[in-house]
Scaffold this motif. Structure first.
Motif, PDB file in Angstrom:
ATOM      1  N   VAL A  55       0.864  -1.183   0.000  1.00 14.69           N
ATOM      2  CA  VAL A  55       0.000   0.000   0.000  1.00 14.69           C
ATOM      3  C   VAL A  55       0.892   1.221   0.000  1.00 14.69           C
ATOM      4  O   VAL A  55       1.812   1.330   0.815  1.00 14.69           O
ATOM      5  CB  VAL A  55      -0.897   0.039   1.261  1.00 14.69           C
ATOM      6  CG1 VAL A  55      -1.665   1.359   1.325  1.00 14.69           C
ATOM      7  CG2 VAL A  55      -1.876  -1.111   1.259  1.00 14.69           C
ATOM      8  N   ILE A  56       0.625   2.148  -0.913  1.00 15.64           N
ATOM      9  CA  ILE A  56       1.394   3.400  -0.966  1.00 15.64           C
ATOM     10  C   ILE A  56       0.480   4.520  -0.506  1.00 15.64           C
ATOM     11  O   ILE A  56      -0.642   4.658  -1.008  1.00 15.64           O
ATOM     12  CB  ILE A  56       1.888   3.672  -2.401  1.00 15.64           C
ATOM     13  CG1 ILE A  56       2.810   2.536  -2.861  1.00 15.64           C
ATOM     14  CG2 ILE A  56       2.613   5.013  -2.480  1.00 15.64           C
ATOM     15  CD1 ILE A  56       3.103   2.524  -4.352  1.00 15.64           C
ATOM     16  N   VAL A  57       0.930   5.294   0.457  1.00 12.02           N
ATOM     17  CA  VAL A  57       0.122   6.416   0.946  1.00 12.02           C
ATOM     18  C   VAL A  57       0.648   7.694   0.306  1.00 12.02           C
ATOM     19  O   VAL A  57       1.782   8.099   0.568  1.00 12.02           O
ATOM     20  CB  VAL A  57       0.164   6.526   2.481  1.00 12.02           C
ATOM     21  CG1 VAL A  57      -0.746   7.661   2.941  1.00 12.02           C
ATOM     22  CG2 VAL A  57      -0.249   5.211   3.124  1.00 12.02           C
ATOM     23  N   GLY A  58      -0.165   8.319  -0.558  1.00  8.89           N
ATOM     24  CA  GLY A  58       0.241   9.562  -1.221  1.00  8.89           C
ATOM     25  C   GLY A  58       0.467   9.363  -2.706  1.00  8.89           C
ATOM     26  O   GLY A  58       1.285   8.524  -3.098  1.00  8.89           O
ATOM     27  N   GLY A  59      -0.269  10.112  -3.501  1.00  8.68           N
ATOM     28  CA  GLY A  59      -0.141  10.009  -4.963  1.00  8.68           C
ATOM     29  C   GLY A  59       0.585  11.207  -5.540  1.00  8.68           C
ATOM     30  O   GLY A  59       0.153  11.798  -6.528  1.00  8.68           O
ATOM     31  N   GLY A  60       1.720  11.601  -4.918  1.00  8.65           N
ATOM     32  CA  GLY A  60       2.594  12.637  -5.482  1.00  8.65           C
ATOM     33  C   GLY A  60       3.606  11.964  -6.411  1.00  8.65           C
ATOM     34  O   GLY A  60       3.446  10.791  -6.771  1.00  8.65           O
ATOM     35  N   PRO A  61       4.673  12.691  -6.781  1.00  9.64           N
ATOM     36  CA  PRO A  61       5.663  12.105  -7.692  1.00  9.64           C
ATOM     37  C   PRO A  61       6.260  10.790  -7.157  1.00  9.64           C
ATOM     38  O   PRO A  61       6.407   9.835  -7.912  1.00  9.64           O
ATOM     39  CB  PRO A  61       6.744  13.188  -7.792  1.00  9.64           C
ATOM     40  CG  PRO A  61       6.057  14.457  -7.426  1.00  9.64           C
ATOM     41  CD  PRO A  61       4.970  14.098  -6.467  1.00  9.64           C
ATOM     42  N   ALA A  62       6.577  10.741  -5.863  1.00 13.40           N
ATOM     43  CA  ALA A  62       7.200   9.527  -5.309  1.00 13.40           C
ATOM     44  C   ALA A  62       6.200   8.371  -5.308  1.00 13.40           C
ATOM     45  O   ALA A  62       6.494   7.271  -5.789  1.00 13.40           O
ATOM     46  CB  ALA A  62       7.707   9.783  -3.890  1.00 13.40           C
TER      47      ALA A  62
END
Ligand SMILES: Cc1cc2nc3c(=O)[nH]c(=O)nc-3n(C[C@H](O)[C@H](O)[C@H](O)COP(=O)(O)OP(=O)(O)OC[C@H]3O[C@@H](n4cnc5c(N)ncnc54)[C@H](O)[C@@H]3O)c2cc1C
Length: 400
Positions: free
Chosen positions: A6-13
């Motif tokens: 699970v990735i939290v945050g849909g910015g560049p990273a």
């Protein structure tokens, strides 16, 4: 619901990490608290190293379709006297330009590509509120979407939620935060027709402006004011602010007079840097601004955030093969050590430039002039710039 990652945050990273994992057939979800990707005044310049990687990933045609400005030069002047310049054409790398374009377009292109993989999901309007733990191990997240609470279990949570990271606190990470003794005022004006290419830093006595040509036909301009000086400068009125900027760069007079009518047309930014001592716990790792919030000098935040994602990929895919439960923190020791070296290289270069810009007495301003001219002629200049712009550490490639 369960995911491998699970990735939290849909910015560049986070968005890039999601695409990279999706391509590796990992069952991955990106949670993004906002319902759309619109942002302003954030990371609009993408350094050539990251452009190179976006090309390799096949995302570049979508960016070309939208349009962007090529960034091939960085120049520093004391009024009309050149102090320093770097031309990306002279750097030993096939990618000769960075790009300037709205960040949402880049994020959308990454998301669209990732959504072509059935193992990728993107959950928008989803704010991560808590970590799910099994003893000390992180085994997933809780998030809120439309006032409803959900749980998502995983073998790894990647925190990529930017400079105001909640997972920093939830993961009990130690943060070294440094507030700057100056604030930054930003504004946008239409670009005069005969404006030259490249990002420009102009200094004059104890003041300076940073001028970045911005897609499609604007200039983004930033200037520092003393900490808390906002009230004082506002009392003097907008015309005195215009005078301050135009004393350093007289060519901004016309576009500023036409566009900057009140303080509403400017944005005040608190500048700080933050660095975590450790980036990982069992089942959890932080990347991008969550792990290291950089100074805005030389626009390196997006570049480093994207490099984090690329570099983390093999550690995650290998870890997922080797472990059936939460990925242990020590799996990431080597990754963190290597990334910290690059982050600290960029941060110390930025810090030296910050000091140069902060020169206040005539003596310090003379020293700045001498230092920048020496750096301009230094045989190692292009090597330093190559490492900054492409993130290439000695004997390392950025191949995808
Ligand atoms: C004024 C300014 C100008 C800049 N200009 C440049 C530039 O020109 N070039 C450059 O390279 N860098 C620039 N930077 C820095 C750059 O914007 C950041 O370094 C970069 O965006 C970091 O990427 P990230 O993915 O780590 O975090 P972010 O871009 O901050 O993305 C984090 C994402 O996580 C989401 N999020 C946050 N909390 C939660 C939560 N609890 N649950 C779910 N989602 C959450 C946010 O909505 C956001 O979409 C600038 C920064 C500033 C402040």
């Amino acid at each position: 619901m369960n995911k491998e990652v699970v990735i939290v945050g849909g910015g560049p990273a986070g968005m890039l990490m999601g695409l990279l994992l999706a391509q590796e057939k990992v069952n991955v979800a990106v949670l993004e608290k906002n319902k759309d990707l619109s942002r302003d005044f954030r990371g609009e310049t993408i350094a050539p190293g990251s452009v190179y990687l976006l090309k390799k990933l096949g995302v570049f045609p979508a960016l070309e379709k939208h349009g962007f400005i090529k960034v091939r030069k960085i120049k520093m002047y004391d009024r009309e006297e050149k102090l320093f310049s770097v031309n990306f054409d002279e750097l030993d790398h096939p990618q000769k330009f960075g790009i300037d374009m709205p960040q949402p377009v880049v994020l959308e292109a990454l998301k669209e590509k990732a959504l072509t993989y059935p193992n990728f999901s993107y959950i928008e309007g989803a704010t991560c509120t808590d970590l799910i733990k099994d003893g000390e191990k992180v085994v997933g997240v809780r998030y809120k979407e439309s006032e409803q609470e959900f749980e998502l279990r995983s073998k790894l949570v990647i925190g990529a939620e930017g400079r105001y990271s909640r997972l920093q606190t939830l993961g009990n990470f130690q943060v070294q935060k440094k507030e700057f003794d100056r604030d930054l005022i930003w504004f946008k004006v239409p670009k005069p027709i005969d404006w030259e290419e490249g990002n420009l830093i102009k200094v004059y006595k104890n003041d300076h402006v940073i001028i970045l040509p911005t897609y499609p036909d604007y200039l983004r301009v930033g200037t520092y004011i003393s900490l808390g000086g906002n009230r004082e400068i506002k009392q003097k009125g907008i015309s005195s602010f215009i005078d301050k900027v135009c004393t350093i760069e007289p060519r901004l007079r016309k576009p500023m007079n036409e566009t900057i009518k009140s303080w509403e047309d400017t944005t005040l930014l608190k500048i700080f840097t933050a660095h975590l001592d450790n980036w990982a716990n069992d089942g959890l790792i932080l990347i991008g601004d969550s792990a290291h919030t950089m100074s805005p000098i030389l626009g390196q935040g997006v570049n480093i955030a994207m490099q984090d994602a690329f570099k983390l990929l093999p550690y995650v895919t290998n870890g997922l093969k080797e472990h059936s439960g939460a990925l242990p923190a020590d799996l990431f020791t080597d990754f963190i050590e290597k990334r910290k070296k690059q982050v600290s290289f960029v941060a110390s270069f930025q810090s030296r430039q910050e000091q140069n810009l902060a020169a206040s007495s005539p003596f310090q301003c003379t020293i700045r002039k001498v230092k920048m001219k020496l750096l301009d002629k230094a045989p190692f200049k292009n090597k330093v710039m190559r490492r900054l712009q492409y993130g290439i550490v000695e004997n390392e490639t950025m191949e995808v």
